[in-house]
Structures are given as structure tokens and as C-alpha cells.
Design a protein around this motif. Structure first.
Motif, PDB file in Angstrom:
ATOM      1  N   GLN A  47      33.493  30.430 -31.391  1.00 57.89           N
ATOM      2  CA  GLN A  47      33.100  29.782 -30.141  1.00 57.89           C
ATOM      3  C   GLN A  47      31.971  30.560 -29.454  1.00 57.89           C
ATOM      4  O   GLN A  47      31.875  31.785 -29.571  1.00 57.89           O
ATOM      5  N   THR A  48      31.131  29.845 -28.762  1.00 64.25           N
ATOM      6  CA  THR A  48      30.020  30.477 -28.052  1.00 64.25           C
ATOM      7  C   THR A  48      30.291  30.601 -26.555  1.00 64.25           C
ATOM      8  O   THR A  48      29.482  31.170 -25.829  1.00 64.25           O
ATOM      9  N   GLU A  49      31.399  30.047 -26.099  1.00 63.13           N
ATOM     10  CA  GLU A  49      31.784  30.143 -24.689  1.00 63.13           C
ATOM     11  C   GLU A  49      33.019  31.028 -24.563  1.00 63.13           C
ATOM     12  O   GLU A  49      33.860  31.084 -25.465  1.00 63.13           O
ATOM     13  N   GLN A  85      30.579  39.584 -35.925  1.00 60.96           N
ATOM     14  CA  GLN A  85      30.108  38.252 -36.274  1.00 60.96           C
ATOM     15  C   GLN A  85      29.977  38.116 -37.783  1.00 60.96           C
ATOM     16  O   GLN A  85      29.728  39.093 -38.486  1.00 60.96           O
ATOM     17  N   PRO A 121      23.261  36.251 -28.240  1.00 60.39           N
ATOM     18  CA  PRO A 121      24.427  35.373 -28.099  1.00 60.39           C
ATOM     19  C   PRO A 121      25.662  36.024 -28.713  1.00 60.39           C
ATOM     20  O   PRO A 121      25.579  36.701 -29.734  1.00 60.39           O
ATOM     21  N   SER A 156      29.613  35.725 -30.306  1.00 58.58           N
ATOM     22  CA  SER A 156      30.497  34.841 -31.054  1.00 58.58           C
ATOM     23  C   SER A 156      31.929  35.246 -30.749  1.00 58.58           C
ATOM     24  O   SER A 156      32.360  36.346 -31.113  1.00 58.58           O
TER      25      SER A 156
END
Length: 285
Positions: A274-276, A237, A267, A269
Motif C-alpha cells: 500500500q502507498t497510504e 521494499q 515514496p 511502501s
């Protein structure tokens, strides 16, 4: 790779291509592999590569970057700081040896004296490479160390003990051998330090060791001689200063019930920030 391809097929994962590259092969082979990646419609690439091979591949890809790719790395390179210069790998994920702090190591390094360093070729090299000087003329062409060198004034990989991973494996292995020797030469009341023993005795005792290190890692071996496994899930990240860095976002613990071995603690990255989880279209060759 064969095991991965078999597992991917069983899970219904489309594998668009599978390539093999060795750094000893002609450059034309490297260029061909890079072009396969550039032309591919797949947006996820799984790499089982040694650092040397991957370095050549990423250098070649950086010359003409492919569309954004989600990299999935092996522990051979996913925790190697050298590769953080390749921004095209931002969002990469993979499992690595857990990060650890070895109690007392930093203090030992910072309190190292020239006299102590000279007792070990390894420590001598450590000292001389850190300060670019020679201990009592041990390195030709370098200025002689004058004793004013201070490790506390340095900021380099040698003194940064906050990201130890493979080093902790050596730490655990050393203590495992020590426990095994103790088990051979000692009883409940005393130890015979002059006792002679065979490698087979140590091996048999190693199978029975079971202890926890000072930094909280359990050390034992199963019936196959394998140690207790466990890995950090690493995600590349961007940090606040814009530099690419390692982030531990989860763990893998095989002792947990089936289906619960992987836990996510932060979370993630993915490629492109993108986070999904991204969908990867591909075509079969």
C-alpha cells in the motif's frame, strides 16, 4: 519500552499488548508471544529487539504467518540483511545509521596482498574466509593459498562497501581520537610525537573536536558528550527482481526546527504494498 508506552499514551495511541521475550526463555514463552501476535487485532507492531531474539520470533511466526502486519523496527535489525529473507516483514520501516561510502576502503581491500594480510589476525581471517584457503598453514584442514586469489573476482559482503553504516561510526570514532591526540601533542607549528599524555587529556580534547570527514559527516560532541545525531528512514521494499531490499526514503535530522526533523524523499511502501498509511484497529486488554 517504558518511554515508548508513555509517549504512545500521551499521543492517544492504543497499545493492545506489550510482550517481553529473551532467547534464553523456554520455547513455550516464544510460542505464547507468537500466538499473541497472531490473535491480535492490531495491524502495527513496534519491536525493540536484539537480532538474536527477533530471529527466533520471526522463525516461529513464519511457521504459521499472522495476517499482514506493519512492522516498525529499531536500528538493531531494520538494516540487517539477514532478515530480508522474511517476506512477512515487507513494508517494515525504521530508523538506521546513515549509509555511507568510506573513501579508499574498497581500493584498500581490493589491493590487499597475502603479505599484508598476514600482518593482522583480522585481515588474515578476512582473506581466508573469502577464498577458503590457508595463509602459510595458519588454518588447519584448509588448502594453502597460492597467491592467485583476486578480490576483484569476488562479490560478497566483505567487498561490498556501498552499504556501510555501523562501519562508518568506527571510521568517525577513529578520526575523532586522532584529532584529539593531535590537539594534545601538536601546536600551530610542530608536533611532539614522543610526548606522553593521559586518557583524561584525550577525553578533554575529544570534547572540543569539530571536523568533517572525507565522506561529508560532521563530527563533534555536545555538552553531554553526545555526537551529532542523524538517521536514515529505512523502508523494506520489493525490488524489480522480486527480492526484498532496503530503501532509504527519508532522513531524521534533530538540528532542524521542531516539527521539521523528519523529511521524506521517496515514496514509501507499507504493508501489502500500500502507498497510504494504514489504519490499525485494536482492542485494549
Amino acid at each position: 519500552m517504558a518511554a515508548f508506552l508513555k509517549a504512545a499514551k500521551e499521543e492517544g495511541i492504543c497499545v493492545e499488548y506489550s510482550e517481553v521475550y529473551y532467547r534464553t526463555q523456554p520455547r513455550s514463552k516464544l510460542e505464547r508471544v507468537a500466538n499473541v501476535i497472531r490473535r491480535s487485532t492490531a495491524r502495527v507492531i513496534v519491536t525493540f529487539l536484539h537480532e538474536g531474539e527477533l530471529r527466533f520470533l520471526l522463525d516461529e511466526l513464519a511457521r504459521q504467518p499472522p495476517p499482514p502486519i506493519q512492522w516498525v523496527g529499531s536500528d538493531a535489525w531494520i538494516i540487517d540483511p539477514e532478515f530480508l529473507r522474511f517476506n512477512l516483514c515487507a513494508g517494515a520501516i525504521g530508523f538506521g545509521v546513515p549509509r555511507s561510502v568510506i573513501p579508499g576502503l574498497r581500493e584498500f581491500l581490493l589491493d590487499l596482498s597475502p603479505e599484508q594480510a598476514l600482518k593482522s589476525p583480522l585481515l588474515t581471517e578476512f582473506w581466508e574466509s573469502s577464498f577458503s584457503c590457508s595463509l602459510k598453514g595458519s588454518s588447519e584442514g584448509a588448502r594453502e593459498c597460492d597467491g592467485s586469489e583476486d578480490f576483484r573476482a569476488l562479490t560478497n559482503p566483505y567487498t561490498d562497501t556501498s552499504q556501510l553504516r555501523a562501519t562508518n561510526l568506527v571510521y568517525k570514532a577513529t578520526y575523532a581520537i586522532a584529532h584529539a591526540i593531535h590537539g594534545v601533542i601538536c601546536n600551530d607549528t610542530q608536533c611532539d610525537k614522543s610526548a606522553k599524555f593521559t586518557p583524561l587529556q584525550i577525553l578533554n580534547q575529544l570534547k572540543r573536536v569539530n571536523f568533517t570527514t572525507k565522506n561529508g559527516f560532521q563530527v563533534s560532541f555536545d555538552s553531554n558528550g553526545d555526537p551529532v545525531a542523524g538517521y536514515d528512514l529505512i523502508n523494506w521494499q520489493f525490488k524489480e527482481n522480486g527480492a526484498l531490499g532496503f530503501m532509504t526514503v527519508g532522513q531524521y535530522d534533530p538540528s532542524k526546527p521542531i516539527g521539521q526533523e523528519i523529511s521524506i524523499s521517496r515514496p514509501m511502501s507499507w504493508v501489502g504494498g500500500q502507498t497510504e498509511v494504514q489504519y490499525s484497529p485494536s482492542r485494549s486488554f
